[in-house]
Each structure stands twice: as C-alpha cells, then as structure tokens.
Design a protein around this motif. Structure first.
Motif, PDB file in Angstrom:
ATOM      1  N   GLN A 107      37.939  42.635  22.262  1.00 48.13           N
ATOM      2  CA  GLN A 107      37.107  41.566  22.514  1.00 48.13           C
ATOM      3  C   GLN A 107      37.837  39.918  22.708  1.00 48.13           C
ATOM      4  N   PRO A 108      37.407  39.276  23.398  1.00 47.30           N
ATOM      5  CA  PRO A 108      38.290  38.152  23.614  1.00 47.30           C
ATOM      6  C   PRO A 108      38.028  37.041  22.332  1.00 47.30           C
ATOM      7  N   ALA A 109      39.532  36.654  22.004  1.00 42.79           N
ATOM      8  CA  ALA A 109      39.687  35.657  20.879  1.00 42.79           C
ATOM      9  C   ALA A 109      40.672  34.686  21.278  1.00 42.79           C
ATOM     10  N   SER A 110      40.454  33.235  20.979  1.00 48.97           N
ATOM     11  CA  SER A 110      41.317  32.310  21.036  1.00 48.97           C
ATOM     12  C   SER A 110      41.884  32.352  22.720  1.00 48.97           C
ATOM     13  N   GLY A 111      40.964  32.737  23.667  1.00 48.40           N
ATOM     14  CA  GLY A 111      41.326  32.536  25.102  1.00 48.40           C
ATOM     15  C   GLY A 111      42.294  33.932  25.346  1.00 48.40           C
ATOM     16  N   ARG A 112      42.233  34.654  24.327  1.00 49.72           N
ATOM     17  CA  ARG A 112      43.202  35.909  24.904  1.00 49.72           C
ATOM     18  C   ARG A 112      42.463  37.113  24.553  1.00 49.72           C
ATOM     19  N   VAL A 113      42.798  38.261  25.353  1.00 49.25           N
ATOM     20  CA  VAL A 113      42.235  39.675  25.365  1.00 49.25           C
ATOM     21  C   VAL A 113      43.319  40.473  24.961  1.00 49.25           C
ATOM     22  N   THR A 114      42.881  41.477  24.242  1.00 52.89           N
ATOM     23  CA  THR A 114      44.072  42.510  23.534  1.00 52.89           C
ATOM     24  C   THR A 114      43.802  43.682  24.688  1.00 52.89           C
ATOM     25  N   LEU A 115      44.815  44.073  25.158  1.00 54.29           N
ATOM     26  CA  LEU A 115      44.826  45.407  26.108  1.00 54.29           C
ATOM     27  C   LEU A 115      45.474  46.487  25.303  1.00 54.29           C
ATOM     28  N   THR A 116      44.762  47.619  24.898  1.00 51.11           N
ATOM     29  CA  THR A 116      45.288  48.843  24.033  1.00 51.11           C
ATOM     30  C   THR A 116      45.783  50.107  24.949  1.00 51.11           C
ATOM     31  N   PHE A 117      46.995  50.421  25.233  1.00 56.65           N
ATOM     32  CA  PHE A 117      47.516  51.733  26.054  1.00 56.65           C
ATOM     33  C   PHE A 117      47.034  52.823  24.998  1.00 56.65           C
ATOM     34  N   PRO A 118      46.890  54.168  25.543  1.00 55.24           N
ATOM     35  CA  PRO A 118      46.681  55.335  24.923  1.00 55.24           C
ATOM     36  C   PRO A 118      48.194  55.648  24.169  1.00 55.24           C
ATOM     37  N   ALA A 119      48.107  56.090  23.186  1.00 57.57           N
ATOM     38  CA  ALA A 119      49.271  56.557  22.362  1.00 57.57           C
ATOM     39  C   ALA A 119      50.196  57.417  23.249  1.00 57.57           C
ATOM     40  N   GLY A 120      51.579  56.982  23.181  1.00 61.76           N
ATOM     41  CA  GLY A 120      52.766  57.836  24.196  1.00 61.76           C
ATOM     42  C   GLY A 120      52.878  57.048  25.387  1.00 61.76           C
ATOM     43  N   THR A 121      52.131  55.814  25.747  1.00 61.22           N
ATOM     44  CA  THR A 121      52.304  55.325  27.077  1.00 61.22           C
ATOM     45  C   THR A 121      53.597  54.748  27.086  1.00 61.22           C
ATOM     46  N   SER A 122      54.356  55.023  28.051  1.00 63.17           N
ATOM     47  CA  SER A 122      55.731  54.487  28.347  1.00 63.17           C
ATOM     48  C   SER A 122      55.464  53.284  29.408  1.00 63.17           C
ATOM     49  N   HIS A 123      56.402  52.046  28.998  1.00 63.72           N
ATOM     50  CA  HIS A 123      56.461  51.253  30.066  1.00 63.72           C
ATOM     51  C   HIS A 123      57.815  50.457  29.881  1.00 63.72           C
ATOM     52  N   PRO A 124      58.197  49.526  30.677  1.00 67.51           N
ATOM     53  CA  PRO A 124      59.315  48.722  30.361  1.00 67.51           C
ATOM     54  C   PRO A 124      58.983  47.362  29.597  1.00 67.51           C
ATOM     55  N   GLU A 125      59.913  46.583  29.455  1.00 67.91           N
ATOM     56  CA  GLU A 125      59.592  45.337  28.762  1.00 67.91           C
ATOM     57  C   GLU A 125      58.993  44.234  29.473  1.00 67.91           C
ATOM     58  N   TRP A 126      57.998  43.479  29.282  1.00 69.52           N
ATOM     59  CA  TRP A 126      57.521  42.623  30.096  1.00 69.52           C
ATOM     60  C   TRP A 126      57.528  41.156  29.688  1.00 69.52           C
ATOM     61  N   ARG A 127      57.519  40.128  30.609  1.00 71.73           N
ATOM     62  CA  ARG A 127      58.013  38.897  29.968  1.00 71.73           C
ATOM     63  C   ARG A 127      56.634  38.106  30.216  1.00 71.73           C
ATOM     64  N   GLU A 128      56.298  37.090  29.388  1.00 71.36           N
ATOM     65  CA  GLU A 128      55.267  36.430  29.500  1.00 71.36           C
ATOM     66  C   GLU A 128      54.954  35.718  30.920  1.00 71.36           C
ATOM     67  N   GLY A 129      53.697  35.645  31.374  1.00 70.83           N
ATOM     68  CA  GLY A 129      53.296  35.191  32.704  1.00 70.83           C
ATOM     69  C   GLY A 129      53.467  36.331  33.936  1.00 70.83           C
ATOM     70  N   ALA A 130      53.737  37.590  33.359  1.00 71.03           N
ATOM     71  CA  ALA A 130      53.729  38.965  34.430  1.00 71.03           C
ATOM     72  C   ALA A 130      52.337  38.903  34.658  1.00 71.03           C
TER      73      ALA A 130
END
Length: 755
Positions: free
Chosen positions: A291-314
């Motif tokens: 749910q949106p809160a303070s202009g942000r939205v949280t995206l949750t990945f399934p357990a075990g999802t592998s991804h690199p480090e990301w920077r703000e603004g990507a």
C-alpha cells in the motif's frame, strides 16, 4: 451508331483521315550459336552490347578438344567452327550493331551441374573474434534453443574444429552469443568460419541445378540460410491492467527482499494483480505491491530472489504478461498481419528460443500448432523465420556474379516460395524440393560439408553436338530451339548462324527467311577456301533472301591473346545495322569499312579485281583491302538467279516496305469493305510511300514516278468482295546501287576559230 435519347450536349471522337504507317526497324539482328552459358530454353534473349552478352551468355569459348574440333572443322559439307560465335557477336557490336537477339545452341545430351542439400543447423561467423574472447557475433540465431545449448566452431577453409562451448547468454537482435568458455583460437568471418549445432543429417532436402546445361555450372555455389522476416512484439493480456514506470526512492542492497519506489499513477495494489513483474537494470523480477505510504510504495520479492545492488533513482518499469504458463495455443501479437498460415516463428523469452508453426491468424490473435511454452511478456519478441538463398558464380576471367533472394518460404507454390522465386528471377540456379525438406529451423537445408554447396557434374557434351541442334525444333512459341526459335521475335530483320557452313544449317536458315518473308540471312562459307572452292560452295544456293561473303576475317581473340580467323557474318550483320541507321535500308551495305579486324592483313585471303571478276557475277560478295581505304565490303548481291532481286538493298527495301505496310494496316481487317475504306487505305499507303520516297529510297523525280497505289473496283472483282478480300496493288521503283561506275573519256581535237 451513337444513341441520342435525351436532350443534352454530346461530345464524340471521330476518325480524322488515314492512319499513319510507321516504318519497322531493319537493324535488329538474330543469331543462333553455342555460348559458354546462358538461357537455353525460352525465347531468344536481347543483348544491346557485348558486355551484356558476356554477363548473360558468358565470354569467349575455348577451342574444343582436338577430336571434336577436327570432326567439325574438317567436314566440308556439314561442318563449322561454332566455338567462334562469341567473336562474331563482338564483331556485330564493333561494326555498329545495337540490338541482337541471341539463341543459345546446346547439345541435347548436355547436362546441368547440380547438387543436393541435407539438413542441419549452421550459422556463419559474422564478426572476427580473437583468441580468449567469450563473445561472438553470428549470422543468425534461428533454430537455436537458448541458454545452455552446446555448439561447435569450425574453420571455413579446412573444416577443422576450433572450439566446443555452451551458450551462456544471447542477444537475438545483435545476433551475439556469450560462451561459458573462452575461444582457444581466433575465429574469422572472411575465412568462412561457422558454428554448427549437433551433426548434419543425411536426408536430402533441396536439389539445386544450374539454370542451363554446361560445365560452367561447376563454378556455381549456393547456400540457404534462415533469416528473420519480421520481429513482432508480444502484446499484453488485456486483464493485466495498466502500465507504470517509476524509480527507486532509496538505495537497495544486493538480494534485498524489498525495495522502495516512488508512488506514480497506475501503481495501485487494488487495481493490480497480486503478483506483478518489474524490469530493473535489464532483468525481470516478480514482486508484490504494498500500500502507498508517504509517496512511496514497497515492492516485495519472493524469498530467495537474487539481484545486484541498486542505487536510488534506478528505473523501475512494470512488464505485463502476454500469456500465462499453460495458457494454450493462442497469443496476441503486434503486427500479426505479417504472419500467414504455416509460417514458422521463433519465440524469445530472454533465455529460451522456441520454434512454433502458425495455424491461423485472426486480427492480432495468432493460433499456433502447439501450446505456447512458459510465461511470455510484452518485452518478448516473436521472429518470423524465412529463408534466404545466395548464389554466386565466378567465370574463367575472374568476374563474379552474385545473387541474393531474401524472405522466401521454403515450401508452397506462392510467388514468395523458394522454388518459384528462383524460377522467375535467378539467372544462375533452379531448385526442387525433396522428401527430407522440413520447416523446422533446427533442420534447415545445409550443405553436407562447409557453408556453400558447389554444383557439380555439368557437361557441355560437345562430342554429341550435331547440326540438328543448330536447326532446332518447333515446339511452339517459347518452346522452339536453334534457328526455329528466331521465329519468336518479330523484330528480327537480319539473321545468321556464325561460323557454321553446314549445308543443312544454311538451308534451314534460308527456309526460315523465305517462310517468314520479313528477314534476310547472311551466310558464312567454309574457312580457307580458294577461289575455285568458294565458287563450288556457292553453287547449291538460289535464293533472294540471303547473301554470301568471302573470305573470313582476322581479329584478336582476347581470351587467348592471339590472332584468329573469324566468320564474316557477325561483322556484316553489324554493318547492315550501321548502314540502315546512318543512311537507310535502301543504301547498299557495301563500300563500308570493316571494323574490329586486324589493321594489317585483316582479311584471311587477298581478293584481287581479277578474282572478283569471277565471284561477283555469281553473287559472291568479296571483302577486300584497299591501300589508303582500309578493309571494305566490296559486294552487295544476293544469291538469287532472278535479276530483279540480285541486290541486297533492293531485297531488304521490299522486306521493309512489306512488313511496315503489313503491321500498319492491321486496323483494316473486318472494316466494311466499300469505297470509303478503299480510299482510306489508298491514302494511308500513299502517305507512307511518299515519306519513303522523300528519304531517297525510291527512284523518280516525283512521287508519281516513284510509286503507285491502286485500291478500287479495278483491283477487285465481285467474287473478291463476296469472299471478304480487299486487294490493294502497289508498285514502287527502288533505287539500284551504282555497282559499276563508268567514266567514258575521249580525246577532243582543238578546232580553229575563224573571225
């Protein structure tokens, strides 16, 4: 008659007098002869210069084996030196000829070179890669299955294996693959290096053959490659909802289970499916939207999802699904109109490449012959698989002819089908489908070894060539061979079979002209004849439709760089054309310089005035050399015993008049046969003959002296009228050549003048 049924203004077109007659061309020649290659079936082909002749029919012919050469050259009655035909064609254009129809003559036992493709999966190396490289650009990735596929690199020159590896990643658009193991040696595109998947099969798929018979086909190479006919996007499922594009609101650690993104329109969990897919950094990830809160939205990945480090603004972009796993045989595709029934396509989901066959297309919905595998997204692509045929030929002089026919269908009789396209457009090869042909991209037609198929086993079979091959057969329009094929071209006014003195062939050529009555033949004598020999050679002929020239000429053979004797008919046909264009058909083609011969001793045998005193009365036209004037044609007689038709220009002038009037009065047929039509015919022919007279082609100081035209009751009986006959009588006075120029000179005695 027009009908006038209601008041109004009526605009009508009416005939405004006689219709004009256009003079036909007399400078177009037709020849039949043996060539290195070129079309053997069908109508004669038009060439307008010697370079075009070389491109279509090949260059100069080598002298045949001694046995064949002696059998032809040593036969005084049915022989010839037919291998000199290209030199005669060159002589035609050297002397001013502009249009020549050529009919290739070949032995009935000559065979075309051929070869057969098997099946397999081969892709050429498109870009050089150094030793140690792990990325290689290929010609295509059609038929590949994707990541994990095992491939093998081969050298193109000696077919040795270079490297075996697995595909770690690929890019269909860039046609580039990443390898799980670096190359131990360089690969080069110019060497013809290629990648092969698995082993090549043994089933025959396509048979290629040279377009015409002859050993020339042994220098033809052909290959078939799969190509992408169209790249079409997968359309999203309408139930997937809206698209959103946002960005990371803060940095995200590697393998973090949640990321924070900026709230944007469309990023609403109440309007989105429970699970969405997003594209971050070029990779797709499954996520749940909070749910949106303070202009942000949280995206949750399934357990075990592998991804690199990301920077703000990507950038974070939603990727909608086009179909779900096990979603059936249909898929919405953008630009589906490019597809067709039985088309083969390749689906690309980023890791796997899957081949499918199209069953039906309805709007943007495509039905396939099998279930669409996995889950596809709107970023995925569907590639239409078609074929490309490349053919190349290198002639003995080193000139290369290349052809390429892209976007062909392997099967089917449509105009875009491989077989039909080559039949209608290729100047090098023809194809025939065989039982092993498959539309599966992994079983594409390939050569048994290497990347190119070299055709073989073509034969000219010169040892079985006969005079009957020159005479030809009349199988109907477009199916005639030899001399008979020249009948297919109405424009031909001069014809010859250079280098062949066979009585059978020359009789056929004369008969051809006498039957059609719109062309004139130039005959060649046997080479090396003396004055008695040429007189004996001339004896069997009596025709007003042919002329004979003696002796042969000497020219340079560019292929062997030596002087050779050539038949005069090709050079003379060019001279006929030149004189017709520069002066007119009424001018005798004589006292004209012969071009394209050796500057000194360009005539094989010297002919003196005393020799010609014997030859000229018998209708043998001499070719002579005059100091200060060069090599010239010094005769203009036909082979007719009828004195009315003894001059070449008179005979050809009447052929011109007859053919022009014939073609220019076709409109008269089935018109009402009455006085009005007769007057119109008289005026039409009179206008034409007046123009001819003014050009100097007819004798007489006035038109009335030059010709007359009668078409009235005096030329037709009642029986003629009742039987549908319109009879027009025409008389013309041709201009005869000044063959003997006589100046009579006498002494004049001085007389004394008396005052």
């Amino acid at each position: 008659m027009p009908e006038y049924l209601s008041p109004g203004v009526y605009v009508e077109e009416i005939d405004a007098g006689p219709r004009p007659i256009a003079g036909v061309s007399t400078s177009t020649a037709g020849m039949a002869g043996v060539t290195l290659r070129g079309p053997y079936t069908g109508k004669p082909k038009l060439v307008t210069n010697f370079l075009e002749f070389q491109r279509t029919f090949g260059g100069f012919l080598p002298e045949p084996d001694a046995g064949v050469r002696d059998a032809w050259a040593g036969n005084p009655s049915e022989g010839g030196r037919w291998w000199l035909f290209p030199l005669a064609v060159k002589g035609f254009f050297d002397n001013g000829g502009q249009r020549l129809y050529v009919k290739r003559v070949a032995s009935r036992h000559a065979t075309a070179a051929s070869g057969t493709l098997v099946h397999g999966l081969v892709s050429p190396v498109a870009g050089d890669a150094a030793r140690g490289a792990s990325s290689v650009e290929l010609g295509h990735l059609i038929g590949f299955t994707g990541v994990g596929q095992r491939i093998e690199f081969f050298r193109g020159d000696d077919e040795r294996s270079i490297h075996t590896a697995q595909v770690a990643a690929y890019d269909v658009t860039a046609r580039r693959i990443e390898l799980d193991a670096p190359l131990p040696a360089e690969v080069r595109a110019a060497r013809g290096d290629y990648v092969q998947v698995g082993a090549r099969g043994t089933e025959r798929t396509l048979e290629f053959s040279a377009v015409s018979p002859g050993s020339w086909g042994g220098a033809v190479q052909v290959r078939v490659r799969p190509v992408v006919g169209a790249a079409l996007p997968v359309l999203p499922d309408p139930q997937e909802g809206a698209l959103f594009v946002t960005r990371l609101a803060e940095d995200a650690d590697a393998d973090a289970e949640t990321v924070e993104v900026a709230e944007v329109t469309g990023l609403d969990p109440d309007e989105l499916p429970a699970d969405v897919w997003v594209l971050i950094g070029g990779a797709r990830y499954k996520a749940q939207v909070g749910q949106p809160a303070s202009g942000r939205v949280t995206l949750t990945f399934p357990a075990g999802t592998s991804h690199p480090e990301w920077r703000e603004g990507a950038a974070v972009r939603r990727v909608r699904r086009g179909t779900t796993a096990g979603g059936g045989r249909t898929l919405r595709v953008g630009g589906a109109g490019r597809l067709y029934e039985d088309a083969v396509v390749q689906l690309d989901d980023g890791r796997n490449l899957t081949a499918l066959t199209v069953d039906a297309v309805a709007g943007d919905v495509v039905t396939f012959g099998a279930v669409v595998p996995g889950t596809l997204f709107e970023t995925d692509r569907l590639y239409l698989v078609e074929a490309r045929v490349d053919a190349r030929f290198t002639d003995p002089a080193g000139t290369t002819v290349e052809e390429s026919f892209p976007n062909l269908r392997l099967t089917g009789d449509r105009s875009s089908g491989l077989v039909a396209t080559l039949e209608g457009r290729s100047r090098l090869v023809r194809a025939r489908t065989l039982g092993g042909l498959s539309t599966d991209p992994a079983r594409f037609p390939v050569a048994a070894t290497g990347a190119w198929l070299t055709l073989a086993d073509g034969s000219d079979s010169y040892d079985t060539l006969t005079v009957a091959d020159f005479v030809g057969e009349d199988g109907g329009s477009g199916l005639r061979t030899g001399i008979a094929a020249l009948e297919d071209i109405d424009e031909v006014a001069v014809c010859a079979v250079p280098g062949v003195w066979s009585g059978t062939v020359q009789s056929a050529l004369i008969t051809h002209c006498e039957l059609l009555k719109d062309r004139f033949a130039i005959l060649d004598p046997q080479d090396g004849l003396d004055i008695e020999g040429i007189q004996a050679f001339r004896e069997p002929f009596d025709t007003k439709y042919a002329a004979l020239y003696y002796p042969w000429l000497v020219t340079r053979d560019p292929s062997s760089d030596r002087d050779v004797e050539v038949p005069p008919s090709g050079h003379l046909a060019g001279i006929y054309a030149r004189v017709d264009v520069e002066r007119g058909v009424h001018k005798a083609p004589a006292n004209v310089v012969i071009r394209g011969v050796r500057l000194t001793d360009g005539i094989a045998q010297d002919v003196t005035k005393r020799h010609q005193d014997l030859l000229n009365p018998k209708g043998i036209n001499a070719l002579r050399f005059f100091p200060g004037l060069g090599h010239r044609v010094w005769g203009a007689r036909t082979l007719s015993s009828d004195a009315s038709w003894k001059y070449v220009n008179v005979r050809r002038l009447f052929l011109f008049l007859e053919e022009s009037i014939d073609e220019g009065t076709q409109w008269v047929v089935f018109e009402p046969n009455d006085e009005a039509l007769w007057a119109l015919v008289r005026q039409t022919v009179t206008n034409f003959l007046t123009t001819v007279w003014r050009s100097g082609a007819l004798a007489g100081t006035t038109a009335e002296e030059a010709f007359f035209v009668a078409c009235d009751r005096s030329t037709m009986t009642e029986d003629d009228l009742r039987n549908g006959r319109l009879v027009c009588v025409i008389g013309v006075a041709p201009v005869f050549p000044a063959e003997f120029v006589i100046f009579r000179i006498q002494q004049k005695t001085r007389e004394t003048q008396l005052a």
